[in-house]
Design an enzyme around this catalytic site. Structure first.
Site, PDB file in Angstrom:
ATOM      1  N   GLY A  22      27.303   4.205 -20.134  1.00 11.55           N
ATOM      2  CA  GLY A  22      28.533   4.843 -20.574  1.00 11.55           C
ATOM      3  C   GLY A  22      29.523   4.872 -19.427  1.00 11.55           C
ATOM      4  N   GLU A  80      19.297   9.598   3.940  1.00 10.99           N
ATOM      5  CA  GLU A  80      19.191   8.443   4.837  1.00 10.99           C
ATOM      6  C   GLU A  80      19.504   7.135   4.103  1.00 10.99           C
ATOM      7  OE1 GLU A  80      15.805   7.610   8.037  1.00 10.99           O
ATOM      8  OE2 GLU A  80      15.247   6.843   6.067  1.00 10.99           O
ATOM      9  N   GLY A  81      19.090   7.082   2.826  1.00  8.86           N
ATOM     10  CA  GLY A  81      19.313   5.867   2.022  1.00  8.86           C
ATOM     11  C   GLY A  81      20.765   5.648   1.651  1.00  8.86           C
ATOM     12  N   GLY A  82      21.577   6.678   1.783  1.00 13.30           N
ATOM     13  CA  GLY A  82      22.998   6.515   1.493  1.00 13.30           C
ATOM     14  C   GLY A  82      23.767   6.289   2.778  1.00 13.30           C
ATOM     15  N   CYS A 105      26.209  14.491 -19.927  1.00 14.55           N
ATOM     16  CA  CYS A 105      25.252  15.256 -20.737  1.00 14.55           C
ATOM     17  C   CYS A 105      25.001  16.641 -20.167  1.00 14.55           C
ATOM     18  CB  CYS A 105      23.883  14.596 -20.754  1.00 14.55           C
ATOM     19  SG  CYS A 105      23.827  12.996 -21.459  1.00 14.55           S
ATOM     20  N   ARG A 164      28.000  16.238 -38.875  1.00 10.96           N
ATOM     21  CA  ARG A 164      26.662  16.248 -38.328  1.00 10.96           C
ATOM     22  C   ARG A 164      26.283  17.676 -37.941  1.00 10.96           C
ATOM     23  NH1 ARG A 164      25.850  11.627 -34.399  1.00 10.96           N
ATOM     24  NH2 ARG A 164      27.770  12.370 -33.503  1.00 10.96           N
ATOM     25  N   GLY A 201      22.578   7.584 -17.055  1.00 10.09           N
ATOM     26  CA  GLY A 201      22.198   7.843 -15.669  1.00 10.09           C
ATOM     27  C   GLY A 201      22.385   6.665 -14.730  1.00 10.09           C
TER      28      GLY A 201
HETATM   29  N1  LIG Z   1      20.931  10.981 -24.921  1.00  9.05           N
HETATM   30  C1  LIG Z   1      21.182  12.258 -24.782  1.00  9.05           C
HETATM   31  O1  LIG Z   1      20.637  12.910 -23.896  1.00  9.05           O
HETATM   32  C2  LIG Z   1      22.100  12.957 -25.693  1.00  9.05           C
HETATM   33  C3  LIG Z   1      22.969  12.280 -26.505  1.00  9.05           C
HETATM   34  N2  LIG Z   1      23.863  12.950 -27.305  1.00  9.05           N
HETATM   35  C4  LIG Z   1      24.798  12.171 -28.106  1.00  9.05           C
HETATM   36  O2  LIG Z   1      25.578  13.058 -28.877  1.00  9.05           O
HETATM   37  C5  LIG Z   1      25.685  12.634 -30.216  1.00  9.05           C
HETATM   38  C6  LIG Z   1      25.092  13.656 -31.145  1.00  9.05           C
HETATM   39  O3  LIG Z   1      23.711  13.724 -30.958  1.00  9.05           O
HETATM   40  P1  LIG Z   1      22.790  14.760 -31.723  1.00  9.05           P
HETATM   41  O4  LIG Z   1      23.399  16.118 -31.682  1.00  9.05           O
HETATM   42  O5  LIG Z   1      21.437  14.619 -31.215  1.00  9.05           O
HETATM   43  O6  LIG Z   1      22.917  14.216 -33.235  1.00  9.05           O
HETATM   44  P2  LIG Z   1      21.919  14.265 -34.472  1.00  9.05           P
HETATM   45  O7  LIG Z   1      22.677  13.763 -35.624  1.00  9.05           O
HETATM   46  O8  LIG Z   1      20.627  13.611 -34.197  1.00  9.05           O
HETATM   47  O9  LIG Z   1      21.576  15.797 -34.622  1.00  9.05           O
HETATM   48  C7  LIG Z   1      22.450  16.831 -34.985  1.00  9.05           C
HETATM   49  C8  LIG Z   1      21.714  17.861 -35.826  1.00  9.05           C
HETATM   50  O10 LIG Z   1      21.619  17.403 -37.165  1.00  9.05           O
HETATM   51  C9  LIG Z   1      20.275  17.436 -37.631  1.00  9.05           C
HETATM   52  N3  LIG Z   1      20.077  16.358 -38.636  1.00  9.05           N
HETATM   53  C10 LIG Z   1      20.088  15.021 -38.397  1.00  9.05           C
HETATM   54  N4  LIG Z   1      19.914  14.339 -39.560  1.00  9.05           N
HETATM   55  C11 LIG Z   1      19.805  15.271 -40.551  1.00  9.05           C
HETATM   56  C12 LIG Z   1      19.592  15.206 -41.963  1.00  9.05           C
HETATM   57  N5  LIG Z   1      19.473  14.024 -42.601  1.00  9.05           N
HETATM   58  N6  LIG Z   1      19.539  16.361 -42.654  1.00  9.05           N
HETATM   59  C13 LIG Z   1      19.657  17.556 -42.025  1.00  9.05           C
HETATM   60  N7  LIG Z   1      19.855  17.667 -40.697  1.00  9.05           N
HETATM   61  C14 LIG Z   1      19.910  16.553 -39.965  1.00  9.05           C
HETATM   62  C15 LIG Z   1      19.461  17.292 -36.357  1.00  9.05           C
HETATM   63  O11 LIG Z   1      18.147  17.738 -36.514  1.00  9.05           O
HETATM   64  C16 LIG Z   1      20.292  18.125 -35.394  1.00  9.05           C
HETATM   65  O12 LIG Z   1      20.016  19.484 -35.533  1.00  9.05           O
HETATM   66  C17 LIG Z   1      25.015  11.279 -30.252  1.00  9.05           C
HETATM   67  O13 LIG Z   1      26.006  10.300 -30.012  1.00  9.05           O
HETATM   68  C18 LIG Z   1      24.046  11.302 -29.104  1.00  9.05           C
HETATM   69  O14 LIG Z   1      23.785  10.027 -28.553  1.00  9.05           O
HETATM   70  C19 LIG Z   1      23.873  14.297 -27.360  1.00  9.05           C
HETATM   71  C20 LIG Z   1      23.039  15.028 -26.587  1.00  9.05           C
HETATM   72  C21 LIG Z   1      22.092  14.425 -25.679  1.00  9.05           C
HETATM   73  O1  LIG Z   2      23.792  15.289 -23.542  1.00 10.00           O
HETATM   74  C1  LIG Z   2      24.628  14.474 -23.938  1.00 10.00           C
HETATM   75  N1  LIG Z   2      25.760  14.943 -24.455  1.00 10.00           N
HETATM   76  C2  LIG Z   2      26.738  14.169 -24.932  1.00 10.00           C
HETATM   77  O2  LIG Z   2      27.755  14.641 -25.375  1.00 10.00           O
HETATM   78  C3  LIG Z   2      26.511  12.764 -24.853  1.00 10.00           C
HETATM   79  N2  LIG Z   2      27.245  11.706 -25.233  1.00 10.00           N
HETATM   80  C4  LIG Z   2      26.527  10.615 -24.894  1.00 10.00           C
HETATM   81  N3  LIG Z   2      25.383  10.958 -24.312  1.00 10.00           N
HETATM   82  C5  LIG Z   2      24.351  10.103 -23.760  1.00 10.00           C
HETATM   83  O3  LIG Z   2      24.751   9.690 -22.456  1.00 10.00           O
HETATM   84  C6  LIG Z   2      24.655   8.259 -22.360  1.00 10.00           C
HETATM   85  C7  LIG Z   2      25.639   7.697 -21.348  1.00 10.00           C
HETATM   86  O4  LIG Z   2      25.336   8.174 -20.066  1.00 10.00           O
HETATM   87  P1  LIG Z   2      26.015   7.607 -18.735  1.00 10.00           P
HETATM   88  O5  LIG Z   2      27.436   8.019 -18.730  1.00 10.00           O
HETATM   89  O6  LIG Z   2      25.257   8.247 -17.622  1.00 10.00           O
HETATM   90  O7  LIG Z   2      25.847   6.122 -18.761  1.00 10.00           O
HETATM   91  C8  LIG Z   2      24.910   7.817 -23.788  1.00 10.00           C
HETATM   92  O8  LIG Z   2      24.492   6.509 -24.034  1.00 10.00           O
HETATM   93  C9  LIG Z   2      24.164   8.874 -24.598  1.00 10.00           C
HETATM   94  O9  LIG Z   2      22.782   8.647 -24.675  1.00 10.00           O
HETATM   95  C10 LIG Z   2      25.341  12.291 -24.284  1.00 10.00           C
HETATM   96  N4  LIG Z   2      24.419  13.132 -23.837  1.00 10.00           N
HETATM   97  K   LIG Z   3      23.174  15.131 -17.128  1.00 10.67           K
END
Ligand SMILES: NC(=O)C1=CN([C@@H]2O[C@H](COP(=O)(O)OP(=O)(O)OC[C@H]3O[C@@H](n4cnc5c(N)ncnc54)[C@H](O)[C@@H]3O)[C@@H](O)[C@H]2O)C=CC1
Ligand SMILES: O=c1[nH]c(=O)c2[nH+]cn([C@@H]3O[C@H](COP(=O)(O)O)[C@@H](O)[C@H]3O)c2[nH]1
Ligand SMILES: [K+]
Length: 501
Positions: free
Chosen positions: A375, A487-489, A319, A416, A354
């Protein structure tokens, strides 16, 4: 039980100081042991109505969870969530594939029609058998098979498979046979393989003696995660666009057990509408919302009717969200905070991202999560999609990429992004590789044994008792300084090899 003296901090105090703590930042102080490791019970819930015997979930990512991973995760008592970077019918087929077997074995058998010829079809193919069906794929009845040894010796290479195939009976077994039943059949008939078949004769897969022996060499499998349909449970990810409603219909028809609304920021009007739609249209289907990292995000999704919450923003190994968007939270804080509100409504929490080793799993679960989603921890395994390659250091690796990486986005989940910003795509993830870990059928049970040892040190014989210890303030934590983390590692050695099992 309130402590009579001050030692360490209760979670409530530690996580309310304005810091974003990661798993590595915090450490539990040991408590009191009065039971053996084997008495620790890790059974849990993924969501309101999905019980699991171990708290492990594979992430909906296209380099982590397809049918093979989902079957293996169910076999060890966890669950896999099939990614949505595929067409709805491809995703539904992956669900069907998991549901069509009771062994964590998936091969890619070669099917041909009876009219296929030897010479032009098999030269160079490294396959032990070719299966002959009317359609030339698995979607019709098995007519016969040709072993490699049969065609290698043939002079007439123009001959049709239909003329030389073997048609012996007893090569097929019902697809719901488990490992023991298949093994019995192989032994009984002295065969090298059996064909898993559906009731109407449609071929599901081929299981070889070699694969059965491989799986038998891992820790003994329990009954796994089986639903009321008598089949393995499996989840699937969808988005929040209009077209995801149609995708959902495909998945429901294929028998999906639980849906994950896959988003980095789940507290949106789109997700709330989707939660309501899913609960209204398929009241029996559990829906997991997310991702969230704050109490107020969680509260909104709980109000909308979610059956589970997925927690984590930017904590994943691939991420870059926190760097790109400046939004997210340290994962230990996020899990603790969201769990403290979710527990009030009985909503299980998935700590997503994480996880690098068993200690991180212990931390996630004890801080309030019911399961961990992984992941990178599962990528690189036998069951992860993709082929192994040798990297520049000669290490065997498999590709692992973020679903928000440019590469994954351009593969299919494009719309998306294109929907909003047809021209400008910004990556929130990277493409990388993970070392070969062998089978999850071995890796996960050993990891669970390590988690049980952590629970034992804390005096927690179950997830419920861990959560009780946490909230009653019996369990104490501390923040680790940078030096304490060193130290923990492992430290101060000229060299060492790290091998947990
Ligand atoms: N867990 C994490 O920290 C992260 C995970 N990811 C992963 O990357 C992939 C993509 O994630 P996102 O970009 O958050 O996808 P998302 O589909 O939630 O969002 C993409 C964009 O589309 C918009 N959107 C969603 N539904 C909509 C609708 N019905 N109409 C209009 N706009 C809409 C959202 O507001 C956003 O701007 C997922 O698999 C996610 O798990 C990505 C970034 C961080
Ligand atoms: O910021 C992000 N950009 C991405 O491209 C992305 N792809 C997956 N995920 C998220 O990371 C999780 C897996 O994390 P780990 O490899 O640490 O297990 C996954 O389960 C997601 O929540 C993303 N987050
Ligand atoms: K990260």
């Amino acid at each position: 039980m309130a402590a009579e003296f001050e030692d360490g901090s209760p979670a409530e105090k530690l996580f309310n100081q304005g810091y974003s703590y990661t798993y590595d930042d915090v450490i539990f102080l040991p408590h009191y042991i009065d039971f053996p490791t084997d008495a620790v019970n890790l059974s849990t819930k993924l969501s309101r109505n999905i019980p699991l015997s171990i708290p492990c979930v594979s992430s909906p990512m296209d380099t982590v969870t397809e049918s093979y991973m989902a079957a293996a995760m169910a076999a060890v008592g966890g669950i896999g969530i099939i990614h949505s970077n595929a067409t709805p019918s491809e995703q539904a087929d992956m669900i069907r594939s998991v549901k069509s077997r009771r062994v964590p074995i998936l091969s890619s058998p070669v099917f041909k029609t009876p009219d296929s010829r030897i010479v032009n079809e098999f030269e160079g193919d490294d396959v032990p058998f070719v299966f002959v069906t009317q359609s030339g794929n698995e979607k019709s009845k098995l007519l016969g098979y040709v072993a490699k040894s049969d065609w290698l010796g043939l002079k007439d290479t123009e001959i049709k498979l239909g003329e030389i195939m073997r048609t012996d009976a007893n090569v097929s077994v019902p697809c719901h046979y488990d490992l023991g039943q298949i093994n019995g059949k192989l032994k009984e008939e002295g065969r090298d393989f059996v064909v898993l078949e559906k009731e109407g004769g449609e071929v599901v897969d081929v299981v070889t003696k070699e694969e059965v022996e491989r799986v038998k060499g891992y820790p003994k499998l329990g009954k796994g995660t089986v639903g009321s349909d008598g089949r393995w449970m499996v989840g699937a990810a969808i988005g929040t666009r209009g077209s995801d409603k149609e995708r959902l219909e495909h998945l429901v028809k294929a028998g999906v057990d639980v849906i994950v609304l896959d988003s980095s920021q789940g507290n949106s009007i789109y997700q709330i509408e989707m939660i309501k739609y899913v609960k209204q249209t398929y009241p029996e289907l559990d829906v997991i919302g997310g991702n969230v990292v704050t109490m107020s995000q969680a509260q909104n999704l709980i109000k909308a009717g979610v059956d589970g919450l997925r927690v984590g923003m930017g904590s994943g190994s691939i991420c870059t969200t926190q760097e790109v968007c400046a939004v997210g939270r340290g994962q230990a804080t996020a899990v603790y905070k969201v769990s403290s509100i979710a527990t009030q409504s009985g909503i299980p929490v998935i700590a997503d991202g994480g996880i690098s080793f068993s200690g991180h799993i212990v931390k996630a679960l004890v801080l309030g999560a019911s399961t961990v989603m992984m992941g990178s921890f599962l990528a690189g395994s036998t069951e992860a999609p993709g082929a192994y390659e040798l990297n520049e250091k000669g290490l065997q690796v498999k590709k692992y990429r973020g679903m928000g990486s440019l590469e994954a986005m351009t593969k299919g989940s494009d719309q998306r992004y294109l929907g909003d910003t047809a021209k400008l795509k910004i990556a929130q993830g990277v493409v990388g590789a993970v070392a070969d870990k062998g089978s999850v059928l071995k890796h996960v049970p050993y990891t669970m044994q390590a988690v049980k040892q952590g629970f034992q040190d804390l005096g927690a014989s179950s997830l419920r008792s861990a959560h009780d210890l946490l909230r009653s303030k019996t369990l104490r934590l501390e923040v680790r300084t940078a030096a304490a983390q060193v130290e923990g590692g492992v430290h101060g050695l000229a060299s060492h090899e790290k091998k947990a099992f």
